[in-house]
Motif scaffolding. Sequence first.
Motif, PDB file in Angstrom:
ATOM      1  N   LEU A  16     -26.674  -5.472  61.048  1.00 52.84           N
ATOM      2  CA  LEU A  16     -25.443  -5.973  60.435  1.00 52.84           C
ATOM      3  C   LEU A  16     -25.627  -6.345  58.970  1.00 52.84           C
ATOM      4  N   ARG A  17     -26.865  -6.556  58.544  1.00 53.40           N
ATOM      5  CA  ARG A  17     -27.108  -6.976  57.163  1.00 53.40           C
ATOM      6  C   ARG A  17     -26.835  -5.826  56.212  1.00 53.40           C
ATOM      7  N   PRO A  18     -26.132  -6.070  55.054  1.00 52.22           N
ATOM      8  CA  PRO A  18     -25.868  -4.992  54.091  1.00 52.22           C
ATOM      9  C   PRO A  18     -27.168  -4.374  53.603  1.00 52.22           C
ATOM     10  N   SER A  19     -27.095  -3.093  53.390  1.00 52.33           N
ATOM     11  CA  SER A  19     -28.282  -2.369  52.922  1.00 52.33           C
ATOM     12  C   SER A  19     -28.612  -2.752  51.499  1.00 52.33           C
ATOM     13  N   ASP A  20     -29.881  -2.760  51.165  1.00 57.01           N
ATOM     14  CA  ASP A  20     -30.283  -3.029  49.785  1.00 57.01           C
ATOM     15  C   ASP A  20     -29.833  -1.938  48.850  1.00 57.01           C
ATOM     16  N   SER A  21     -29.547  -0.762  49.384  1.00 58.58           N
ATOM     17  CA  SER A  21     -29.113   0.370  48.547  1.00 58.58           C
ATOM     18  C   SER A  21     -27.630   0.666  48.778  1.00 58.58           C
ATOM     19  N   GLU A  22     -26.824  -0.436  48.739  1.00 51.78           N
ATOM     20  CA  GLU A  22     -25.394  -0.288  49.021  1.00 51.78           C
ATOM     21  C   GLU A  22     -24.714   0.632  48.014  1.00 51.78           C
ATOM     22  N   HIS A  23     -25.181   0.583  46.766  1.00 53.57           N
ATOM     23  CA  HIS A  23     -24.551   1.376  45.722  1.00 53.57           C
ATOM     24  C   HIS A  23     -25.427   2.571  45.360  1.00 53.57           C
ATOM     25  N   VAL A  24     -25.745   3.379  46.329  1.00 53.22           N
ATOM     26  CA  VAL A  24     -26.515   4.596  46.073  1.00 53.22           C
ATOM     27  C   VAL A  24     -25.653   5.549  45.251  1.00 53.22           C
ATOM     28  N   PRO A  25     -26.181   6.087  44.152  1.00 51.77           N
ATOM     29  CA  PRO A  25     -25.357   6.958  43.312  1.00 51.77           C
ATOM     30  C   PRO A  25     -24.870   8.194  44.076  1.00 51.77           C
ATOM     31  N   LEU A  26     -23.598   8.530  43.872  1.00 51.29           N
ATOM     32  CA  LEU A  26     -23.060   9.754  44.456  1.00 51.29           C
ATOM     33  C   LEU A  26     -23.654  10.957  43.745  1.00 51.29           C
ATOM     34  N   ALA A  27     -23.776  12.060  44.456  1.00 46.80           N
ATOM     35  CA  ALA A  27     -24.189  13.318  43.824  1.00 46.80           C
ATOM     36  C   ALA A  27     -23.112  13.748  42.834  1.00 46.80           C
ATOM     37  N   VAL A  71     -26.801  -1.710  36.996  1.00 48.06           N
ATOM     38  CA  VAL A  71     -25.377  -1.462  37.239  1.00 48.06           C
ATOM     39  C   VAL A  71     -24.886  -2.257  38.439  1.00 48.06           C
ATOM     40  N   GLU A  72     -25.725  -2.336  39.481  1.00 53.36           N
ATOM     41  CA  GLU A  72     -25.308  -2.953  40.740  1.00 53.36           C
ATOM     42  C   GLU A  72     -24.980  -4.433  40.577  1.00 53.36           C
ATOM     43  N   ASP A  73     -25.578  -5.080  39.568  1.00 53.24           N
ATOM     44  CA  ASP A  73     -25.337  -6.510  39.366  1.00 53.24           C
ATOM     45  C   ASP A  73     -23.863  -6.817  39.107  1.00 53.24           C
ATOM     46  N   ARG A  74     -23.133  -5.839  38.541  1.00 52.73           N
ATOM     47  CA  ARG A  74     -21.736  -6.099  38.195  1.00 52.73           C
ATOM     48  C   ARG A  74     -20.768  -5.181  38.939  1.00 52.73           C
ATOM     49  N   MET A  75     -21.234  -4.490  39.957  1.00 50.31           N
ATOM     50  CA  MET A  75     -20.368  -3.577  40.698  1.00 50.31           C
ATOM     51  C   MET A  75     -19.342  -4.348  41.510  1.00 50.31           C
ATOM     52  N   ARG A  76     -18.081  -3.897  41.427  1.00 54.45           N
ATOM     53  CA  ARG A  76     -17.016  -4.437  42.256  1.00 54.45           C
ATOM     54  C   ARG A  76     -16.699  -3.431  43.359  1.00 54.45           C
ATOM     55  N   LEU A  77     -15.839  -3.858  44.286  1.00 55.65           N
ATOM     56  CA  LEU A  77     -15.556  -3.028  45.453  1.00 55.65           C
ATOM     57  C   LEU A  77     -14.983  -1.668  45.055  1.00 55.65           C
ATOM     58  N   GLY A  78     -14.118  -1.636  44.038  1.00 50.49           N
ATOM     59  CA  GLY A  78     -13.467  -0.387  43.661  1.00 50.49           C
ATOM     60  C   GLY A  78     -14.250   0.474  42.688  1.00 50.49           C
ATOM     61  N   ASP A  79     -15.360  -0.044  42.143  1.00 52.06           N
ATOM     62  CA  ASP A  79     -16.161   0.719  41.192  1.00 52.06           C
ATOM     63  C   ASP A  79     -17.004   1.762  41.925  1.00 52.06           C
ATOM     64  N   VAL A  80     -17.337   2.821  41.215  1.00 55.17           N
ATOM     65  CA  VAL A  80     -18.098   3.923  41.827  1.00 55.17           C
ATOM     66  C   VAL A  80     -19.256   4.277  40.904  1.00 55.17           C
ATOM     67  N   LEU A  81     -20.436   4.383  41.483  1.00 56.43           N
ATOM     68  CA  LEU A  81     -21.640   4.772  40.753  1.00 56.43           C
ATOM     69  C   LEU A  81     -22.050   6.173  41.178  1.00 56.43           C
ATOM     70  N   GLY A  82     -22.386   7.011  40.221  1.00 56.10           N
ATOM     71  CA  GLY A  82     -22.783   8.370  40.567  1.00 56.10           C
ATOM     72  C   GLY A  82     -23.474   9.079  39.426  1.00 56.10           C
ATOM     73  N   ARG A  83     -24.005  10.233  39.720  1.00 59.55           N
ATOM     74  CA  ARG A  83     -24.610  11.077  38.682  1.00 59.55           C
ATOM     75  C   ARG A  83     -23.523  11.960  38.089  1.00 59.55           C
ATOM     76  N   TRP A  84     -23.433  11.976  36.763  1.00 59.07           N
ATOM     77  CA  TRP A  84     -22.479  12.862  36.108  1.00 59.07           C
ATOM     78  C   TRP A  84     -23.070  14.257  35.962  1.00 59.07           C
ATOM     79  N   ASP A  85     -24.335  14.295  35.560  1.00 55.45           N
ATOM     80  CA  ASP A  85     -25.085  15.553  35.479  1.00 55.45           C
ATOM     81  C   ASP A  85     -26.561  15.201  35.579  1.00 55.45           C
ATOM     82  N   SER A  86     -27.421  16.115  35.163  1.00 56.13           N
ATOM     83  CA  SER A  86     -28.859  15.897  35.336  1.00 56.13           C
ATOM     84  C   SER A  86     -29.423  14.837  34.397  1.00 56.13           C
ATOM     85  N   SER A  87     -28.670  14.415  33.394  1.00 56.98           N
ATOM     86  CA  SER A  87     -29.203  13.446  32.434  1.00 56.98           C
ATOM     87  C   SER A  87     -28.365  12.180  32.298  1.00 56.98           C
TER      88      SER A  87
END
Length: 411
Positions: A16-27, A71-87
């Motif tokens: 039940l505990r939230p994962s440490d990698s809750e905000h894994v970047p999207l591909a 980034v995760e320190d300031r992530m809100r519920l509606g924010d999304v983290l991901g890779r834009w490209d290879s860099s």
Amino acid sequence: MSDRSKSGLARLFTALRPSDSEHVPLAAPEFQRVFLREKALADRGSRDFSMILVRPEKGLRATEVLVGDAVEDRMRLGDVLGRWDSSHLAVLLAGTNAAGAQLYADELERKLSTRGVQARVTIFADTGRAPGGRRATDAEPDAAEPSPTAPPRSTGTAGPRPEARPEPAPLVEAQPESPPLAAIHVHPSAKALREARVAKRPIEDLEQLSFADLPFWKRSMDVVASGVALVGLSPFLLGIALAVRLSSPGPVLFIQQRAGVGGVPFPFYKFRSMVVDAEALKANLACDNEKDGPIFKIKNDPRVTRIGRFIRRYSLDELPQLYNVLIGDMTLVGPRPPTMDEVAEYEPWQRQRLLIRGGLTCTWQVSGRSDVSFEDWMRMDARYARTSGFFGDLKLLLKTVKAIFTGRGAY
């Protein structure tokens, strides 16, 4: 409590505990789909959003975990983290205008610095939208599936077309305006710091991130098909050119500036089907316009020449655009490139059709052309921009052959 029971409860709490990698970047492909969806919502005026791109100097692969932690320190519920490209790593900030994104970027850069990461942080926002404001007049009409045979909702015969709605003032400064000095004292160094921050990190326009390059298969098909067609049809093209030249005085080709990707103009070629001074006569015929929206169409346009009426009915006047396709200004299948004055009157959601390269044919051409209302036309092109693919293009090309021979809506 037995050891076995304690072990079972421990496993339960761990699950039940939230994962440490809750905000894994999207591909990258998945993140860009989210971005385009959010951009479409913003264009319909429903919300603000901004995006931040982070490019670490040492490369994304080596520092992605550190950037993600910052980034995760300031992530809100509606924010999304991901890779834009290879860099680049990207943070989509839902409901955040440029001013909020500026503060977020400053804090993110500070946290990256404490982690020993040097990175370029770039802010993207809708620079054509007033901060935090939804313009009700910019909302997209009901986006139900358009009816190809639906009649125009309004025509130019009811009176002169309303003047174009003025564009909102661009966002010049991202930070909120400071109160008057009479109300509160602002230390000169604080004001200088704010101005330096704005100068240091200019805000880029979100729209430039939406422009899609042609896939390799699409560009290859364009080059091969247009090259073969220009060579194979050359005697036919010469015959049309001779007929145009002999039917009325003036040049064989009509060259006009049309809007390409992002609204950038390019020379657009057609066989001339109207009298030489057709553009000058257009103003005198404004009251006879039979179409809604910013487009101008008259079924029995007096400016069209005798040979012009024939080549327009069967779309033969468009054949010189095979050269536009060959050199890369256009593609075989894509929204028809609009005139520059039409683009000036577009609402924000209608600019979605400018995200991809214009083409010889698209959904509008096989659904009735000028018999389709302007709003339905824009929806068709916006939908194509989101869903185009190889088999869809092939299907539209086959339908275009039938549309050319029927001549429906071509005038």
